[in-house]
Design an enzyme around this catalytic site. Structure first.
Site, PDB file in Angstrom:
ATOM      1  N   LYS A 260       0.871  -1.182   0.000  1.00 13.43           N
ATOM      2  CA  LYS A 260       0.000   0.000   0.000  1.00 13.43           C
ATOM      3  C   LYS A 260       0.903   1.226   0.000  1.00 13.43           C
ATOM      4  CE  LYS A 260      -3.919   2.079   2.326  1.00 13.43           C
ATOM      5  NZ  LYS A 260      -3.452   3.407   2.001  1.00 13.43           N
ATOM      6  N   ARG A 280      -7.871  11.344  -6.704  1.00 13.06           N
ATOM      7  CA  ARG A 280      -8.830  10.593  -5.901  1.00 13.06           C
ATOM      8  C   ARG A 280     -10.195  11.269  -5.912  1.00 13.06           C
ATOM      9  NH1 ARG A 280     -12.026   8.979  -2.701  1.00 13.06           N
ATOM     10  NH2 ARG A 280     -11.761   8.045  -0.652  1.00 13.06           N
ATOM     11  N   LYS A 433      -7.917  -2.917   3.483  1.00 13.24           N
ATOM     12  CA  LYS A 433      -6.610  -2.322   3.789  1.00 13.24           C
ATOM     13  C   LYS A 433      -6.166  -2.727   5.187  1.00 13.24           C
ATOM     14  CE  LYS A 433      -8.980   2.089   4.492  1.00 13.24           C
ATOM     15  NZ  LYS A 433      -9.350   3.328   3.848  1.00 13.24           N
TER      16      LYS A 433
END
Ligand code: ATP
Length: 599
Positions: A260, A280, A433
């Site tokens: 990540k 984003r 995540k």
């Protein structure tokens, strides 16, 4: 007027929204104007209500600062610039200043002067077209052209209309009408399920276009919207968990785990010779990364694609990934050439959404990866994210530690099942995540919207001493308070916060904010900041995840600003109330488990 509507109707809605503190009223007002607008004017009405001329990602800018706006008001009113400036200084709001100046005795508009007195009402179409022309004026003489266009517009407007035009052009409408609010009202007016609208919005995030399509051709037209290179899509998002065991359990025992990277998420589109990069929050950031554009052109075989990756700053000598702050430094630099030289970046691709005419969103992850690998040539600056197929928690933890020691934030674990599609705009359990902050008890940071502020004392007198922060609830489209944060701010932060937040200031609570606290200053949810805390606790003073029976909500204990302004996130992309609830439920388990034990 047949295909248009009076601008005064939109102004009435502006005034009513401004006066309300209730979201339901806000939604009703939007619905009323959408019902009234003829189909051909629908897109313009939507854009104007959102305070924009085109969707953000098209990057259409008016290029009008306060000075220029005041010049236009001065010309339109025939009053000296100084008078306009003084009125603005006194009132602190350019809109109010425009209204006052334009209604002053002695304000003889230029149209009056030429004998062309306002004979009929200004329409939405006319306002929109004028503003578009202002945006288009560029090159030599652009400033004067903008002033000319704007002064004619002000002159044709009533004082009340001038107020909102002035606020619009300097980007300070402060209505807080968000995309979701508009979608709700469209769903209501056109009797279309919210899900169908959201689906359309995810592949084609342009509300003006969607609204007009609906009004002109009905709901079936929405199904025609497809992933198209050049038009950003709403990115897929990840859930979070804090142990490999849980993660693998949730993903069916096996997952593709990837580093990540801690950089900027980039949606890279190519159509022939044109490459565009979206952030984003779907802003066009192509101009910030001319180097990346070049690298991608070299590294990809395909000429027609949409791929996703993370852009990170890298030490060119060692290949080591640099901290996120370096990328922020690069982004703050105005001279792009210098920025490129001083802060070199590399790209780590992790997904493909569209390739050579084929929309890949409904394919499982592994097929999308195949498409990505198939299109990539070896390149020193464009890589595939480091990944591993893992089915063992201990191995996964090792990989996690490896990622951390390679300057990543943790790992992303992704489902490899047959249904592992690319879920546009959704936060689901296909991606999980796994991050860890060793310094605090909370395993993850929260990105919260600033909805209010409290004045500071002592050393912080005249500055904000603490901010009131809220999480977002997509179900109600409202913001619920979860923390009052006063620590973690540097002197520099404290100094610049009033200025950063000025554009969001409101005289009362925003209708989409739910709060028991009364800060000294209210804001339209706009700025998002990252915070960390010791834990999530129950609290009677915050409204996040409010349990009506017990009268308690959830709050962050010992919240601290991490130093990160999440300007890459819109307030609607802030941490959700559901996530806060999950963090609350998970934290006990996390506290008991140590990473060392599970290896
Ligand atoms: P979110 O994007 O989930 O709302 P966020 O922006 O705070 O939250 P994180 O919680 O840090 O981001 O986690 C997701 C982000 O991780 C992605 O948006 C992307 O920018 C980044 N990322 C880095 N490496 C990867 C990877 N290999 N796969 C997917 N995303 C990655």
């Amino acid at each position: 007027m047949e295909n248009d509507l009076p601008f005064s109707e939109v102004v009435k809605v502006f005034e009513a929204i401004e006066a309300t503190t209730q979201r339901t009223v806000m939604a009703k007002l939007l619905s009323s104007i959408f019902k009234e607008a003829p189909p051909q004017a629908m897109d313009k009405v939507v854009y104007i209500l959102l305070g924009q001329l085109r969707p953000d990602w098209e990057g259409v800018e008016l290029g009008v600062g306060e000075k220029l706006a005041m010049r236009a008001i001065s010309t339109a009113s025939g009053l000296p610039f100084k008078k306009v400036e003084e009125t603005y200084k006194k009132l602190g709001d350019l809109g109010e200043a425009a209204r006052q100046v334009m209604s002053m005795k002695g304000a003889s508009t230029i149209l009056d002067y030429f004998g062309a007195k306002r004979s009929r009402a200004l329409t939405v179409g006319e306002v929109y077209e004028s503003l578009m022309n202002v945006a288009k004026a560029s090159g030599e003489g652009a400033q004067d052209a903008k002033v000319r266009l704007l002064s004619s517009l002000f002159a044709a407007a009533s004082p009340d209309e001038a107020k909102y035009i002035a606020r619009f052009i300097v980007g300070k409408l402060r209505l807080g009408v968000a995309d979701m609010t508009v979608l709700d009202s469209l769903s209501d007016v056109f009797n279309v399920p919210k899900e169908s609208l959201e689906k359309a919005y995810h592949v084609h995030p342009d509300l003006g276009h969607i609204a007009r399509l609906l009004a002109e051709r009905g709901r079936d037209a929405l199904a025609e919207l497809r992933v198209t290179p050049g038009i950003p899509i709403q990115p897929m998002l990840a859930e979070r968990l804090s142990s490999s065991k849980e993660i693998l359990g949730k993903l069916g025992g096996i997952a593709i785990c990837e580093y990540k990277y801690d950089g900027e998420r980039a949606q890279i589109h190519r159509r022939g010779d044109s490459v565009r990069i979206f952030s984003r929050r779907l802003e066009d950031i192509t101009h910030e990364y001319p180097d990346v554009v070049g690298y991608v052109m070299e590294a990809m075989e395909s000429r027609d694609f949409v791929v996703e990756g993370e852009i990170v700053t890298v030490d060119p000598d060692t290949g080591e990934i640099k901290p996120f702050q370096e990328l922020m430094h690069r982004k703050r630099k105005h001279d792009i050439k210098e920025a490129v030289e001083e802060y070199p970046v590399e790209v780590f691709l992790f997904d493909a959404i569209y390739m050579d005419g084929v929309d890949l969103t409904d394919l499982p992850l592994i097929d999308r990866k195949r498409a990505l690998w198939g299109a990539m040539k070896p390149h020193p600056k464009v890589h595939h994210a480091t990944w591993r197929l893992l089915d063992d928690p201990a191995e996964t933890d090792k990989f996690f530690l490896e990622a951390i020691s390679n300057d990543c934030e943790g790992i992303m674990c992704k489902s490899v099942k047959r249904d592992s599609i690319y879920e546009l705009g959704a936060r689901g359990w296909l991606w999980i995540k796994y991050k860890r902050d060793y310094k605090s008890e909370l395993t993850d940071t929260l990105d919260l919207a600033v909805v209010g502020a409290f004045w500071g004392r002592g050393r912080r007198a005249g500055l904000y001493g603490a901010l009131l922060l809220a999480a977002y609830d997509p179900d109600t489209d409202q913001f619920y308070t979860v923390a009052k944060v006063g620590s973690g701010f540097t002197d520099e932060d404290l100094k610049k916060l009033p200025e950063m937040l000025d554009q969001y200031k409101l005289p009362h609570k925003h209708p989409r904010v739910v709060s028991k606290m009364e800060p000294d200053v209210w804001f339209v949810p706009g700025l998002v900041i990252e915070v960390i805390g010791a834990e999530i606790t129950q609290s009677p003073i915050h409204t996040c995840c409010m349990d009506p029976k017990a009268g308690t909500g959830l709050a962050i204990r010992f919240p601290r600003f991490t130093g990160r302004y999440r300007t890459d996130k819109s307030p609607e992309q802030a941490t959700t109330v559901r996530e806060v609830m999950e963090m609350f439920r998970n934290q006990k388990k996390i506290g008991e488990q140590s990473i060392d034990e599970s290896i």
